[in-house]
Design a protein around this motif. Structure first.
Motif, PDB file in Angstrom:
ATOM      1  N   ILE B  43       0.870  -1.175   0.000  1.00  0.00           N
ATOM      2  CA  ILE B  43       0.000   0.000   0.000  1.00  0.00           C
ATOM      3  C   ILE B  43       0.911   1.230   0.000  1.00  0.00           C
ATOM      4  CG2 ILE B  43      -1.698   1.323   1.326  1.00  0.00           C
ATOM      5  CD1 ILE B  43      -2.697  -1.305   2.500  1.00  0.00           C
ATOM      6  N   PRO B  44       0.794   2.100  -0.990  1.00  0.00           N
ATOM      7  CA  PRO B  44       1.678   3.268  -1.005  1.00  0.00           C
ATOM      8  C   PRO B  44       1.377   4.208   0.163  1.00  0.00           C
ATOM      9  CG  PRO B  44       0.019   3.451  -2.730  1.00  0.00           C
ATOM     10  CD  PRO B  44      -0.148   2.099  -2.114  1.00  0.00           C
ATOM     11  N   THR B  45       2.392   4.870   0.668  1.00  0.00           N
ATOM     12  CA  THR B  45       2.202   5.880   1.724  1.00  0.00           C
ATOM     13  C   THR B  45       3.103   7.064   1.423  1.00  0.00           C
ATOM     14  OG1 THR B  45       3.934   4.874   3.075  1.00  0.00           O
ATOM     15  CG2 THR B  45       1.675   4.216   3.578  1.00  0.00           C
ATOM     16  N   LEU B  46       2.634   8.269   1.767  1.00  0.00           N
ATOM     17  CA  LEU B  46       3.460   9.470   1.594  1.00  0.00           C
ATOM     18  C   LEU B  46       3.571  10.270   2.887  1.00  0.00           C
ATOM     19  CD1 LEU B  46       2.277  10.608  -1.951  1.00  0.00           C
ATOM     20  CD2 LEU B  46       4.629  10.105  -1.300  1.00  0.00           C
ATOM     21  N   CYS B  47       2.421  10.579   3.490  1.00  0.00           N
ATOM     22  CA  CYS B  47       2.480  11.404   4.696  1.00  0.00           C
ATOM     23  C   CYS B  47       2.676  10.555   5.946  1.00  0.00           C
ATOM     24  CB  CYS B  47       1.242  12.293   4.833  1.00  0.00           C
ATOM     25  SG  CYS B  47      -0.284  11.442   5.253  1.00  0.00           S
ATOM     26  N   LEU B 103      -0.407  15.351  -6.905  1.00  0.00           N
ATOM     27  CA  LEU B 103       0.865  15.790  -6.328  1.00  0.00           C
ATOM     28  C   LEU B 103       1.933  15.920  -7.408  1.00  0.00           C
ATOM     29  CD1 LEU B 103       0.943  13.777  -2.985  1.00  0.00           C
ATOM     30  CD2 LEU B 103       0.660  16.243  -3.281  1.00  0.00           C
ATOM     31  N   GLY B 104       1.966  14.950  -8.302  1.00  0.00           N
ATOM     32  CA  GLY B 104       2.996  14.976  -9.344  1.00  0.00           C
ATOM     33  C   GLY B 104       2.878  16.182 -10.255  1.00  0.00           C
ATOM     34  N   ILE B 155       4.674  18.432   0.079  1.00  0.00           N
ATOM     35  CA  ILE B 155       3.347  17.851  -0.161  1.00  0.00           C
ATOM     36  C   ILE B 155       2.394  18.120   1.003  1.00  0.00           C
ATOM     37  CG2 ILE B 155       4.211  16.025  -1.678  1.00  0.00           C
ATOM     38  CD1 ILE B 155       3.875  14.110   0.783  1.00  0.00           C
ATOM     39  N   LEU B 156       2.782  18.937   1.966  1.00  0.00           N
ATOM     40  CA  LEU B 156       1.965  19.243   3.142  1.00  0.00           C
ATOM     41  C   LEU B 156       1.574  17.975   3.889  1.00  0.00           C
ATOM     42  CD1 LEU B 156      -0.460  22.164   2.192  1.00  0.00           C
ATOM     43  CD2 LEU B 156       1.691  22.263   3.417  1.00  0.00           C
ATOM     44  N   CYS B 157       2.561  17.175   4.252  1.00  0.00           N
ATOM     45  CA  CYS B 157       2.279  15.956   5.016  1.00  0.00           C
ATOM     46  C   CYS B 157       2.105  16.267   6.490  1.00  0.00           C
ATOM     47  CB  CYS B 157       3.394  14.938   4.820  1.00  0.00           C
ATOM     48  SG  CYS B 157       4.939  15.387   5.660  1.00  0.00           S
ATOM     49  N   TYR B 158       2.424  17.465   6.912  1.00  0.00           N
ATOM     50  CA  TYR B 158       2.291  17.941   8.299  1.00  0.00           C
ATOM     51  C   TYR B 158       3.331  17.333   9.236  1.00  0.00           C
ATOM     52  CZ  TYR B 158      -2.367  20.046   7.414  1.00  0.00           C
ATOM     53  OH  TYR B 158      -3.410  20.807   6.946  1.00  0.00           O
ATOM     54  N   GLN B 159       4.227  16.481   8.717  1.00  0.00           N
ATOM     55  CA  GLN B 159       5.148  15.804   9.641  1.00  0.00           C
ATOM     56  C   GLN B 159       6.129  16.776  10.280  1.00  0.00           C
ATOM     57  OE1 GLN B 159       6.580  11.723   9.124  1.00  0.00           O
ATOM     58  NE2 GLN B 159       5.943  11.929   6.997  1.00  0.00           N
ATOM     59  N   CYS B 160       6.634  17.759   9.508  1.00  0.00           N
ATOM     60  CA  CYS B 160       7.577  18.712  10.099  1.00  0.00           C
ATOM     61  C   CYS B 160       6.889  19.556  11.163  1.00  0.00           C
ATOM     62  CB  CYS B 160       8.207  19.588   9.018  1.00  0.00           C
ATOM     63  SG  CYS B 160       7.046  20.568   8.045  1.00  0.00           S
ATOM     64  N   VAL B 161       5.619  19.912  10.885  1.00  0.00           N
ATOM     65  CA  VAL B 161       4.874  20.712  11.859  1.00  0.00           C
ATOM     66  C   VAL B 161       4.700  19.916  13.154  1.00  0.00           C
ATOM     67  CG1 VAL B 161       2.637  21.790  12.333  1.00  0.00           C
ATOM     68  CG2 VAL B 161       3.688  22.038  10.069  1.00  0.00           C
ATOM     69  N   GLN B 206      14.566  15.211   9.460  1.00  0.00           N
ATOM     70  CA  GLN B 206      14.522  13.756   9.634  1.00  0.00           C
ATOM     71  C   GLN B 206      13.207  13.168   9.125  1.00  0.00           C
ATOM     72  OE1 GLN B 206      16.891  11.739  11.761  1.00  0.00           O
ATOM     73  NE2 GLN B 206      15.767   9.889  11.249  1.00  0.00           N
ATOM     74  N   VAL B 207      12.080  13.863   9.350  1.00  0.00           N
ATOM     75  CA  VAL B 207      10.786  13.276   9.002  1.00  0.00           C
ATOM     76  C   VAL B 207      10.310  13.662   7.600  1.00  0.00           C
ATOM     77  CG1 VAL B 207      10.035  13.093  11.407  1.00  0.00           C
ATOM     78  CG2 VAL B 207       9.497  15.165  10.091  1.00  0.00           C
ATOM     79  N   CYS B 208      10.954  14.629   6.969  1.00  0.00           N
ATOM     80  CA  CYS B 208      10.480  15.094   5.653  1.00  0.00           C
ATOM     81  C   CYS B 208      10.603  13.987   4.613  1.00  0.00           C
ATOM     82  CB  CYS B 208      11.270  16.330   5.201  1.00  0.00           C
ATOM     83  SG  CYS B 208      10.733  16.933   3.588  1.00  0.00           S
ATOM     84  N   PRO B 209       9.470  13.611   3.976  1.00  0.00           N
ATOM     85  CA  PRO B 209       9.529  12.483   3.032  1.00  0.00           C
ATOM     86  C   PRO B 209       9.887  12.874   1.601  1.00  0.00           C
ATOM     87  CG  PRO B 209       7.248  13.127   3.357  1.00  0.00           C
ATOM     88  CD  PRO B 209       8.088  14.076   4.196  1.00  0.00           C
ATOM     89  N   THR B 210      10.041  14.158   1.332  1.00  0.00           N
ATOM     90  CA  THR B 210      10.179  14.562  -0.069  1.00  0.00           C
ATOM     91  C   THR B 210      11.457  15.356  -0.363  1.00  0.00           C
ATOM     92  OG1 THR B 210       9.007  16.650   0.306  1.00  0.00           O
ATOM     93  CG2 THR B 210       7.665  14.733  -0.314  1.00  0.00           C
ATOM     94  N   GLY B 211      12.304  15.523   0.636  1.00  0.00           N
ATOM     95  CA  GLY B 211      13.518  16.308   0.402  1.00  0.00           C
ATOM     96  C   GLY B 211      13.280  17.799   0.388  1.00  0.00           C
ATOM     97  N   ALA B 212      12.115  18.244   0.857  1.00  0.00           N
ATOM     98  CA  ALA B 212      11.857  19.687   0.911  1.00  0.00           C
ATOM     99  C   ALA B 212      12.717  20.330   1.992  1.00  0.00           C
ATOM    100  CB  ALA B 212      10.375  19.948   1.181  1.00  0.00           C
ATOM    101  N   LEU B 213      12.971  19.593   3.064  1.00  0.00           N
ATOM    102  CA  LEU B 213      13.843  20.071   4.122  1.00  0.00           C
ATOM    103  C   LEU B 213      15.146  19.288   4.014  1.00  0.00           C
ATOM    104  CD1 LEU B 213      11.198  20.125   6.986  1.00  0.00           C
ATOM    105  CD2 LEU B 213      11.937  22.019   5.535  1.00  0.00           C
ATOM    106  N   MET B 214      16.256  19.991   3.991  1.00  0.00           N
ATOM    107  CA  MET B 214      17.509  19.346   3.621  1.00  0.00           C
ATOM    108  C   MET B 214      18.685  20.045   4.300  1.00  0.00           C
ATOM    109  SD  MET B 214      18.841  18.993  -0.294  1.00  0.00           S
ATOM    110  CE  MET B 214      17.651  17.766  -0.829  1.00  0.00           C
ATOM    111  N   PHE B 215      19.662  19.230   4.745  1.00  0.00           N
ATOM    112  CA  PHE B 215      20.917  19.814   5.226  1.00  0.00           C
ATOM    113  C   PHE B 215      21.461  20.779   4.179  1.00  0.00           C
ATOM    114  CE2 PHE B 215      23.011  17.526   8.866  1.00  0.00           C
ATOM    115  CZ  PHE B 215      21.886  16.817   9.279  1.00  0.00           C
ATOM    116  N   LYS B 216      22.024  21.891   4.641  1.00  0.00           N
ATOM    117  CA  LYS B 216      22.628  22.825   3.687  1.00  0.00           C
ATOM    118  C   LYS B 216      23.792  22.156   2.967  1.00  0.00           C
ATOM    119  CE  LYS B 216      23.500  27.503   2.599  1.00  0.00           C
ATOM    120  NZ  LYS B 216      24.910  27.501   2.309  1.00  0.00           N
TER     121      LYS B 216
END
Lengths: 573, 291
Positions: B43-47, B103-104, B155-161, B206-216
């Motif tokens: 089953i695919p999952t994103l958030c 999303l794509g 993708i607004l998964c809310y995980q970072c929040v 750590q929780v971002c699934p899409t690489g939107a948040l990334m080490f500099k």
């Protein structure tokens, strides 16, 4: 949590506005004393505090957000997230005088402007719930004594004048929205025009609070049995049996229980709840008191949409006078607060309303758990629509069947307004009740149930307006919208507006609705421009996904009206 | 409201349900996704994240439950006695395909795992919305030396929040702001992170699934074309800064630490670190010959 604010103090106006809601700031740092719990326990005052600043200053600055953050021990980012959720709040500086002009379905069909036609300084507004006087506008003046006014039959000249600083004349009397006023057969609208809605003595002399006395005799089980026997179902759109809902809450062991009256009436074309509140506010208070008795609630909230200033003032007056008379609060063991929405259709969703009242973003919650178990503040909660509640006193008193409904007639009928009928009338008969079509009008379509409802056509005049018949026809009564369109109305323009409405009003939480409503609007715009019919297939795909996979009813119904227009009326073919 | 409110009291407190025609017994409270085998079961999952209570906002893990008018999110819906669940059906596949397309066509998913394979599996064609389809494209936010925020990939998964707020860090630096398609993750008034309450724990990365948040470091190396995951190794170790003993995973390329994560299943960190463990690795590679 460590609060970090910018240290810039609020302006005198901002301070006064926030302190009027939260009280003067204590002279010692409560965060140090209590760890912030006593501050955070007042999070439900966030929305009123934001209203206070917006009403006083006209917009909400960063330093106002920071001050509220310190007073409620809530993070500025969260408060910004909440404030930016609501259309009536501005987070950038703007003039104190604001004009919101309705660009929605009924107003558009009555010659109102489209979004692009507005003069500088006027905002496009979704339906203002004044469709019997379409086109409508809402004029706001922020200040120490803010004023808000709704105007009907608005002309382009007036919109320009008001955008330059003027304001409209006072509204017509509330009973003007009820053409049947005075008809002795009315039950739900019986008191409209009969007395002064602001007169508690008049209400009592007219038989008011007798139903409450009867309810006290019957007790909770007896009241619920009467409601069950009446067959009453929710009038907000979902038509859930009211008695079952009440019994489910009554039997929950967790306490306290809460009662929420959903008066966030924002479905385009709907204005019955406003008319009920403006004309018969004490009946709503009596009904809520009965509901609270039946479901063991100590506290009730009326969540009223922010664009109803007269209904708000009427309710405040009715609540204050009822309290003064010992009918509410104190020893009665039940009290009611009014919470004003701030421009968000989604807050009429029964779980979004909880988040909004609690001071969070008005995003719907996942169900299960259902409100009867885990609702407002995590407690068992009854949510009922205004019209549903208005049915209660006469059901309790007379044991009558719940066979009457309110309809909001707007568009190309001679006498638009709120009509009460016995269920079983046909669409054609209802239109006749509203005086029939305007002279020279030919029926093109009828939007039933609002933007989340569906279109009927001229062939549907014999459709019986009850739940089963409309459902069998693939339509819905929804919130009672009957918007009549004649040949002058551009249905494609109406569909474009419906698509824009859902795109504007999606909360953005789930992907099917957040992106689906945008893709739906794009496809409609291409079709309106005469592009390929491949977009019809695309629309079907989008609609199916929104219906199946959205979190709440907004996304699940955002394609309904468009689908019925395409399938039943052959728009775009 | 048809749901039974009476807790089951049978011996093991298990419920038995049918999943794609097979009876499965799971402890009460198990989600449908876990009943199906958890993340990666097909089953695919994103958030859905390893360490965050899912917000069920992406709606890609939808399954069909008999008697339910709409599809249900398997990541959040709990198994109930007698449930009949279908993890693949025309409706399920359609919803998944549309979520992938939505999303794509609006978000840059180039760094999101499994997207290519899921697009193929469900026949998703994000291109069919045309070149004019609205997107969330925007410049990368670079306002500090430790990490960047590329919300064109969000993708607004809310995980970072949730990681920043009540589920882990309790800093509440970011929240969702705005509404609808304009909803976005933001600090108050979009102030830069150094002006916010951010403590740079990096738990959002750590929780971002899409690489939107990334080490500099990673962002700069990707920009320079020198980011080479195939040339990277990972080394698990213990953070030496204090006595807590947090588990670290050092990601190393060409004998240089390029980023740090923490195993989500670590009983000490649950994937979380503080600024020192997450970003304080430079001293380990200040070699004498480079000074």
């Amino acid at each position: 949590m460590d609060l970090k604010t910018r240290g810039e103090p609020p302006s005198a106006d901002e301070l006064a506005a926030v302190d009027a809601v939260l009280g003067a700031a204590p002279d010692r740092d409560l965060h140090d004393v209590t760890g912030g719990h006593s501050l955070r326990n007042r999070r439900h005052l966030l929305l009123p505090a934001l209203h206070a600043v917006n009403d006083r200053v006209g917009w909400i600055s960063q330093r106002a957000i920071d001050y509220i953050a310190e007073r409620l021990d809530a993070s500025p980012a969260e408060i910004y997230g909440v404030a930016s959720f609501y259309a009536l709040f501005s987070l950038t500086e703007r003039p104190a005088h604001q004009v919101h002009v309705c660009v929605d379905l009924a107003c558009r069909a009555n010659g109102g402007p489209a979004e692009g036609d507005l003069p500088a300084g006027a905002h496009a507004s979704p339906c203002l719930g004044a469709c019997e006087r379409a086109p409508a506008a809402f004029v706001i003046d922020a200040g120490a004594t803010p004023s808000q006014a709704v105007a009907g039959h608005v002309t382009a000249v007036q919109v320009r004048q008001w955008s330059d600083g003027d304001g409209p004349d006072p509204e017509a009397a509330p009973a003007a929205a009820v053409p049947q006023a005075g008809d002795r057969s009315l039950v739900l609208l019986a008191r409209v025009g009969r007395g002064d809605p602001l007169d508690l003595d008049g209400y009592i002399a007219d038989g008011g609070f007798r139903a409450l006395a009867k309810a006290r005799e019957l007790g909770p089980v007896g009241v619920i049995a009467a409601v069950d026997a009446s067959g009453l179902t929710g009038r907000g759109g979902a038509a859930f049996p009211t008695g079952r809902k009440w019994e489910a809450v009554r039997s929950q062991p967790a306490t306290p229980h809460y009662l929420v009256c959903n008066a966030d009436e924002s479905e385009p074309g709907t204005f019955k709840d406003r008319v009920l509140i403006e004309n018969d506010p004490y009946a709503l208070i009596e009904a809520m008191t009965i509901a609270a008795l039946a479901t063991d609630c100590a506290y009730g909230y009326i969540y009223l949409r922010g664009e109803y200033p007269r209904a708000f003032a009427t309710l405040l007056h009715a609540l204050t006078t009822s309290r003064d008379r010992g009918l509410l609060g104190g020893e009665t063991g039940f009290d009611i607060a009014v919470v004003k929405g701030a421009g968000a259709y989604i807050c009429g969703e029964e779980t979004a309303i909880f988040n909004s009242i609690e001071g969070y973003r008005g995003e719907p919650r996942n169900k299960p758990p259902f409100p009867f178990e885990v609702g407002l503040f995590g407690q068992p909660t009854v949510v009922n629509n205004v019209e549903t509640l208005i049915n209660i006193p006469s059901i309790v008193l007379d044991g009558r069947p719940a066979n009457r409904r309110l309809f909001c007639l707007s568009g190309a009928v001679k006498v638009p307004g709120v009509y009460e009928t016995e269920l079983g009338l046909t669409l054609g008969e209802l239109i006749e009740l509203a005086g029939g079509l305007r002279d020279g009008s030919e029926l093109q379509a009828v939007l039933l149930g609002g933007a989340a409802g569906g279109f009927a056509g001229p062939a549907d005049l014999d459709l019986v307006l009850d739940q089963d018949s409309t459902r069998a026809a693939g339509l819905t009564l929804g919130s009672g919208v009957v918007m009549v369109h004649d040949q002058s109305v551009d249905l494609i323009d109406q569909l474009t507006r419906i698509a824009a409405f859902f795109r504007d009003e999606s909360c953005g939480q789930c992907v099917p609705c957040r992106v689906g409503t945008v893709r739906q609007e794009e496809a409609i715009e291409r079709l309106a421009a005469g592009a390929s019919t491949g977009d019809l297939d695309l629309l079907r795909d989008i609609g199916q996904a929104m219906k199946d996979a959205s979190i709440c009813g907004l996304g699940q119904t955002a394609h309904n009206a468009i689908e019925t227009a395409i399938v039943r009326l052959g728009v775009f073919s | 409201m048809s749901r039974s409110t009476t807790p089951s009291h049978d011996a093991e407190s298990t419920v038995t349900l049918s999943i794609d025609g097979t009876d499965v017994s799971v402890p009460e409270g198990t989600t449908l996704l876990d009943a199906c085998g958890g993340k990666g079961c097909g089953i695919p999952t994103l958030c859905y994240g390893d360490t965050i209570t899912p917000k069920n906002a992406c709606r890609v893990c939808m399954v069909e439950v008999e008697g339910s008018r709409v599809l249900v999110p398997s990541c959040s819906r709990q198994a109930e006695q007698g449930m009949v669940v279908r993890t693949r059906s025309q409706r399920v596949d359609h919803a998944r395909k549309m979520v992938l397309e939505f999303l794509g066509s609006s978000v840059d998913l180039s760094l999101t795992d499994h997207i290519t394979e899921w697009n193929a599996e469900y026949g998703a064609d994000p291109g069919r919305y045309g070149a004019d389809a609205q997107t969330v494209a925007q410049p990368v936010k670079i306002d500090n030396d430790l990490y960047v925020r590329d919300y064109a990939k969000c993708i607004l998964c809310y995980q970072c929040v949730d990681a920043c707020g009540e589920q882990w860090q309790n800093s509440f630096v970011i929240d969702i702001a705005g509404r609808g398609f304009a909803a976005h993750v933001s600090t108050e008034n979009d102030v830069p992170l150094p002006d916010s309450a951010c403590v740079y724990c990096g738990n959002c990365i750590q929780v971002c699934p899409t690489g939107a948040l990334m080490f500099k470091t990673e962002h700069d190396m990707r920009e320079a074309g020198s980011w080479q995951p195939d040339h990277q190794t990972t080394t698990d170790t213990i953070c030496a800064f204090c006595g807590v003993g947090c588990n670290l995973t050092l990601h190393v390329q060409d004998n240089t630490i390029v980023k740090v994560s923490s195993p989500p299943d670590s009983p000490i960190t649950h994937g979380n670190l503080c600024i020192k463990g997450r970003f304080g690795f430079q001293h380990a590679q200040n070699r004498p010959d480079e000074t």
